[in-house]
Design a protein around this motif. Structure first.
Motif, mmCIF file in Angstrom:
data_model
loop_
_atom_site.group_PDB
_atom_site.id
_atom_site.type_symbol
_atom_site.label_atom_id
_atom_site.label_comp_id
_atom_site.label_asym_id
_atom_site.label_seq_id
_atom_site.Cartn_x
_atom_site.Cartn_y
_atom_site.Cartn_z
ATOM 1 N N SER A 70 27.411 27.137 45.763
ATOM 2 C CA SER A 70 28.798 27.583 45.680
ATOM 3 C C SER A 70 29.617 26.972 46.829
ATOM 4 O O SER A 70 29.077 26.291 47.701
ATOM 5 C CB SER A 70 28.870 29.106 45.690
ATOM 6 O OG SER A 70 28.461 29.592 46.946
ATOM 7 N N LYS A 122 31.504 20.730 35.929
ATOM 8 C CA LYS A 122 32.317 21.799 35.339
ATOM 9 C C LYS A 122 32.017 21.905 33.839
ATOM 10 O O LYS A 122 31.843 23.006 33.292
ATOM 11 C CB LYS A 122 33.793 21.477 35.569
ATOM 12 C CG LYS A 122 34.707 22.602 35.207
ATOM 13 C CD LYS A 122 36.124 22.279 35.611
ATOM 14 C CE LYS A 122 37.053 23.369 35.124
ATOM 15 N NZ LYS A 122 38.427 23.103 35.479
ATOM 16 N N LEU A 160 30.337 35.439 43.226
ATOM 17 C CA LEU A 160 31.072 34.935 42.071
ATOM 18 C C LEU A 160 32.556 35.252 42.287
ATOM 19 O O LEU A 160 33.220 35.883 41.464
ATOM 20 C CB LEU A 160 30.529 35.519 40.761
ATOM 21 C CG LEU A 160 29.102 35.048 40.438
ATOM 22 C CD1 LEU A 160 28.552 35.751 39.201
ATOM 23 C CD2 LEU A 160 29.029 33.530 40.238
ATOM 24 N N GLU A 194 36.567 33.958 43.731
ATOM 25 C CA GLU A 194 37.586 33.076 43.165
ATOM 26 C C GLU A 194 37.245 31.592 43.307
ATOM 27 O O GLU A 194 37.443 30.802 42.385
ATOM 28 C CB GLU A 194 38.929 33.377 43.848
ATOM 29 C CG GLU A 194 40.083 32.666 43.191
ATOM 30 C CD GLU A 194 41.440 33.074 43.748
ATOM 31 O OE1 GLU A 194 41.530 34.023 44.531
ATOM 32 O OE2 GLU A 194 42.422 32.387 43.381
ATOM 33 N N THR A 242 34.305 30.150 43.612
ATOM 34 C CA THR A 242 33.097 29.735 42.888
ATOM 35 C C THR A 242 33.314 29.782 41.383
ATOM 36 O O THR A 242 32.463 29.338 40.612
ATOM 37 C CB THR A 242 31.912 30.656 43.289
ATOM 38 O OG1 THR A 242 31.887 30.729 44.709
ATOM 39 C CG2 THR A 242 30.576 30.136 42.809
ATOM 40 N N THR A 243 34.409 30.345 40.959
ATOM 41 C CA THR A 243 34.599 30.517 39.516
ATOM 42 C C THR A 243 35.874 29.812 39.041
ATOM 43 O O THR A 243 36.398 30.133 37.966
ATOM 44 C CB THR A 243 34.711 32.019 39.148
ATOM 45 O OG1 THR A 243 35.827 32.576 39.860
ATOM 46 C CG2 THR A 243 33.445 32.783 39.494
ATOM 47 N N TYR A 251 38.396 32.428 38.621
ATOM 48 C CA TYR A 251 37.958 33.341 37.543
ATOM 49 C C TYR A 251 38.180 32.748 36.143
ATOM 50 O O TYR A 251 38.418 33.491 35.185
ATOM 51 C CB TYR A 251 38.639 34.715 37.669
ATOM 52 C CG TYR A 251 38.433 35.333 39.038
ATOM 53 C CD1 TYR A 251 37.196 35.874 39.393
ATOM 54 C CD2 TYR A 251 39.447 35.354 39.987
ATOM 55 C CE1 TYR A 251 36.980 36.400 40.669
ATOM 56 C CE2 TYR A 251 39.241 35.884 41.268
ATOM 57 C CZ TYR A 251 38.012 36.408 41.589
ATOM 58 O OH TYR A 251 37.796 36.925 42.842
ATOM 59 N N LEU A 290 36.069 29.821 35.206
ATOM 60 C CA LEU A 290 34.868 29.068 34.838
ATOM 61 C C LEU A 290 33.953 29.878 33.910
ATOM 62 O O LEU A 290 33.253 29.336 33.061
ATOM 63 C CB LEU A 290 34.118 28.699 36.134
ATOM 64 C CG LEU A 290 33.224 27.484 36.153
ATOM 65 C CD1 LEU A 290 33.931 26.256 35.625
ATOM 66 C CD2 LEU A 290 32.745 27.230 37.588
ATOM 67 N N PHE A 291 33.969 31.175 34.083
ATOM 68 C CA PHE A 291 33.181 32.071 33.230
ATOM 69 C C PHE A 291 34.126 33.058 32.561
ATOM 70 O O PHE A 291 35.118 33.473 33.156
ATOM 71 C CB PHE A 291 32.157 32.850 34.062
ATOM 72 C CG PHE A 291 31.264 31.968 34.876
ATOM 73 C CD1 PHE A 291 30.249 31.238 34.259
ATOM 74 C CD2 PHE A 291 31.443 31.837 36.240
ATOM 75 C CE1 PHE A 291 29.419 30.402 35.002
ATOM 76 C CE2 PHE A 291 30.626 31.008 36.992
ATOM 77 C CZ PHE A 291 29.613 30.288 36.369
ATOM 78 N N PRO A 299 30.460 36.835 30.759
ATOM 79 C CA PRO A 299 30.361 35.393 30.509
ATOM 80 C C PRO A 299 29.606 35.107 29.216
ATOM 81 O O PRO A 299 28.749 35.892 28.801
ATOM 82 C CB PRO A 299 29.573 34.886 31.712
ATOM 83 C CG PRO A 299 29.704 35.943 32.750
ATOM 84 C CD PRO A 299 29.855 37.236 32.020
ATOM 85 N N HIS A 321 22.548 38.043 37.851
ATOM 86 C CA HIS A 321 23.246 38.056 39.145
ATOM 87 C C HIS A 321 22.397 38.798 40.172
ATOM 88 O O HIS A 321 22.087 39.971 39.994
ATOM 89 C CB HIS A 321 24.612 38.746 38.986
ATOM 90 C CG HIS A 321 25.526 38.537 40.146
ATOM 91 N ND1 HIS A 321 26.766 39.124 40.231
ATOM 92 C CD2 HIS A 321 25.401 37.790 41.273
ATOM 93 C CE1 HIS A 321 27.351 38.750 41.368
ATOM 94 N NE2 HIS A 321 26.544 37.951 42.009
ATOM 95 N N TYR A 381 32.186 40.295 37.195
ATOM 96 C CA TYR A 381 31.421 39.831 36.031
ATOM 97 C C TYR A 381 30.321 40.830 35.687
ATOM 98 O O TYR A 381 29.623 41.324 36.565
ATOM 99 C CB TYR A 381 30.830 38.449 36.325
ATOM 100 C CG TYR A 381 31.908 37.394 36.387
ATOM 101 C CD1 TYR A 381 32.507 36.936 35.222
ATOM 102 C CD2 TYR A 381 32.350 36.895 37.608
ATOM 103 C CE1 TYR A 381 33.525 35.999 35.265
ATOM 104 C CE2 TYR A 381 33.369 35.953 37.659
ATOM 105 C CZ TYR A 381 33.954 35.511 36.481
ATOM 106 O OH TYR A 381 34.955 34.593 36.524
#
Ligand SMILES: Cc1ncc(C[n+]2csc(CCOP(=O)(O)OP(=O)(O)O)c2C)c(N)n1
Ligand SMILES: [Mg+2]
Length: 562
Positions: free
Chosen positions: A239, A266, A282, A284, A286-287, A290, A292-293, A298, A304, A316
């Motif tokens: 990450s 990606k 997870l 902002e 890394t996603t 919000y 990406l998943f 997801p 997790h 998530y």
């Protein structure tokens, strides 16, 4: 058995406790509010090194970086009001970066409290949202109890900062206390049913992807995860600014899932059918904000694993949530065996191949190509080198083209705090004097904490500081061109001569304007044996590793026209 101790001042008791908890290095800017602590530190100066800094932001960043680097709480002392407010950037960083840290702040005495006395602040209210705990020690005999709680809290669950306020009169009172024991790291372990489920989900996967992140790692945990990834031949991404959790040269490492995620990776995150998130919140960064998943569940089967129960299910909703320390999970994961052959060998290979291709230097406007310079560093730096950075677009070059070689070879602020790189590098060099330490700063970034160059010189921290100078707050300029093209405002910088500035501090200083000058200038900086600043003058058009500033502006202008 607890034994009663002889009479001591609050300051002495506090320092005794730090010794018991294994503190060998502390950072400070002094203040008259905690003279009694300084006096007690004088007595232990051979065992506990006190690094006196030039601004509390620098001192707090150093303590945060020490905590991030070692997993042991970084210790920082600052004075009341103005000292505490300066230090807050380091506390916020420790909070968002999940780094163990304890900040001690001087406080007005009990006889004047709540009158808004000189420099008085209620730290509980001030630091409330950016710490795991803020407290005030009103009775000297309870210092050992408060410190024990502070050390345990700082490292427990999701590690983070604790602030303890020290009223002046409490520090000078003489009392006797009970003996305390050294703190221990206590973490949850994964249950056997969770592990079985995790193995089963993986076993049934077609295109699994591991994401490593968060702040609860140790070298041992990283090594066990490496073995687990090898055993299952899993592609492993890291990450934002946690790229050092798996040696990037390892055949299972496939890149970074941060703000500058590669377009290929990606796409593959979207194609993956199982995501095993080990340690990241997870959040902002890394996603992809919000996006990406899918929220809240997801599409991919999400497992997790996090050291803090309160982070699980927060944003998530994973298929399987496991509350475990990283060391505990990694050790257990290393013991997991696949029952049948898995089918994703070519998927792992594809992701790895694409990552390797993304390392190839790219063309860049101007005479100094940073992708070439970083590619050179990749082969030049000893494997245990520590590379730090602050925040700004300049960090994109090192984060993309450098290969971090393993646990804590990277120190970067996941909260995007400018000014982090310089003090983090000083702390890293003081903690590990035998390792090479290189700092990447921007011109804006460097001057937020550049005064700690004086600390580097004073304490002999021979860091090589690279200042990427594009004459502007480039990141903001980039956003400005995207959202308000050709209306540049409030982002241009008129800079000092960084090499001369370095010399004024007593450091080595030089300017690099062409790619071919970088290697000899770096060798000279390293050979100087002293802190060294290399100003890297780049073309302002070279705003990211993938797009030029003029192209971004042109694009935005076209959009406004159409
Ligand atoms: C302490 C702090 N203040 C402001 C910001 C907002 N900010 C993010 S990047 C940036 C500009 C960075 O400039 P520079 O260090 O020169 O790097 P560049 O983007 O030009 O490469 C600013 C102002 C921030 N992240 N942190
Ligand atoms: Mg800049």
């Amino acid at each position: 058995m607890n034994e009663s101790m002889p009479l001591k001042t609050g300051g002495q008791i506090l320092v005794d406790c730090l010794k018991i908890h294994g503190v060998e290095l502390a950072f400070c800017v002094p203040g008259e509010s905690y003279l009694a602590v300084l006096d007690a530190l004088y007595d232990v100066r051979e065992q506990m090194r006190l690094i006196v800094c030039r601004q509390e932001g620098g001192a707090a960043f150093m303590a945060e970086a020490f905590g991030k680097l070692t997993g042991r709480p970084g210790i920082c002392f600052v004075t009341r009001g103005p000292g505490a407010t300066n230090a807050s950037i380091g506390v916020h960083t420790a909070f968002q970066d999940s780094s163990p840290m304890i900040l001690f702040v001087g406080q007005v005495g009990g006889e004047v409290v709540e009158r808004e006395a000189f420099q008085e602040i209620d730290y509980r209210r001030m630091y409330g949202q950016m710490t795991k705990w803020v407290a005030q020690i009103d009775r000297a005999e309870r210092i050992p109890e408060y410190l024990s709680h502070a050390f345990h809290l700082a490292v427990s669950g999701r590690p983070g900062p604790v602030v303890l306020s020290l009223p002046e009169d409490m520090l000078t009172t003489q009392v006797s206390t009970l003996e305390t024991r050294r703190y221990q790291r206590v973490k949850p372990s994964p249950g056997s049913r969770d592990l079985e489920r995790c193995a089963q989900i993986l076993q049934n996967a077609l295109r699994p992807l591991v994401i490593l992140g968060g702040g609860d790692w140790t070298a041992q945990a990283c090594d066990n995860v490496r073995a687990f990834a090898e055993r299952w031949n899993l592609p492993v991404a890291c990450s934002f600014r946690r790229q050092d959790l798996l040696d990037n040269r390892h055949r299972n490492y496939v890149g970074e899932i941060g703000i500058a995620i590669s377009p290929e990776l990606k796409k593959h995150v979207g194609e993956a059918d199982v995501i095993l998130a080990l340690g990241p919140r997870l959040g902002e960064m890394t996603t992809g904000g919000y996006t990406l998943f899918d929220l809240p569940r997801p599409r991919q089967t999400l497992v997790h694993v996090h050291a803090a129960a309160e982070e699980l299910g927060r944003v998530y909703q994973a298929e399987l949530m496991i509350n475990s320390g990283m060391e505990e999970f990694a050790e257990a994961a290393r013991g997991l065996d696949p029952t049948t052959d898995f089918t994703w060998g070519s998927w792992t290979q594809l992701l790895r191949r694409e990552y390797l291709l993304s390392l190839d230097p790219v063309p860049m406007p101007g005479a100094l190509n940073l992708s070439e310079a970083v590619a050179w560093l990749r082969s030049r730096l000893p494997a245990d080198s520590i590379v730090t950075n602050g925040a700004g677009n300049f960090s994109g070059w090192v984060q993309r083209f450098y290969q971090y070689t393993g646990f804590r070879t990277q120190l970067g602020p996941t909260n995007g705090a400018m000014g982090y790189g310089v003090p983090a590098a000083v702390a890293a060099k003081l903690a590990y004097p035998d390792r090479t330490v290189v700092c990447f700063s921007g011109d804006g970034d460097f001057l937020m904490t550049g005064q700690e160059l004086a600390t580097a010189v004073q304490f002999g921290a021979a860091v090589v500081f690279l200042v990427v100078n594009n004459g502007m707050y480039g990141t903001i300029r980039m956003h400005q061109e995207r959202d308000y093209p050709a209306r540049t405002y409030g982002t241009a910088l008129c800079n000092p001569d960084f090499a001369q500035l370095a010399r004024a501090y007593g450091a080595h200083g030089a300017v690099v304007e062409k790619t071919a000058q970088f290697a000899p200038a770096f060798e000279e900086a390293l050979a100087s044996g002293s802190p060294a600043v290399l100003e890297l003058r780049i073309d302002p058009d070279a705003i990211t590793t993938r797009a030029s500033l003029s192209a971004i502006r042109e694009n935005a202008l076209q959009l406004t026209r159409s």
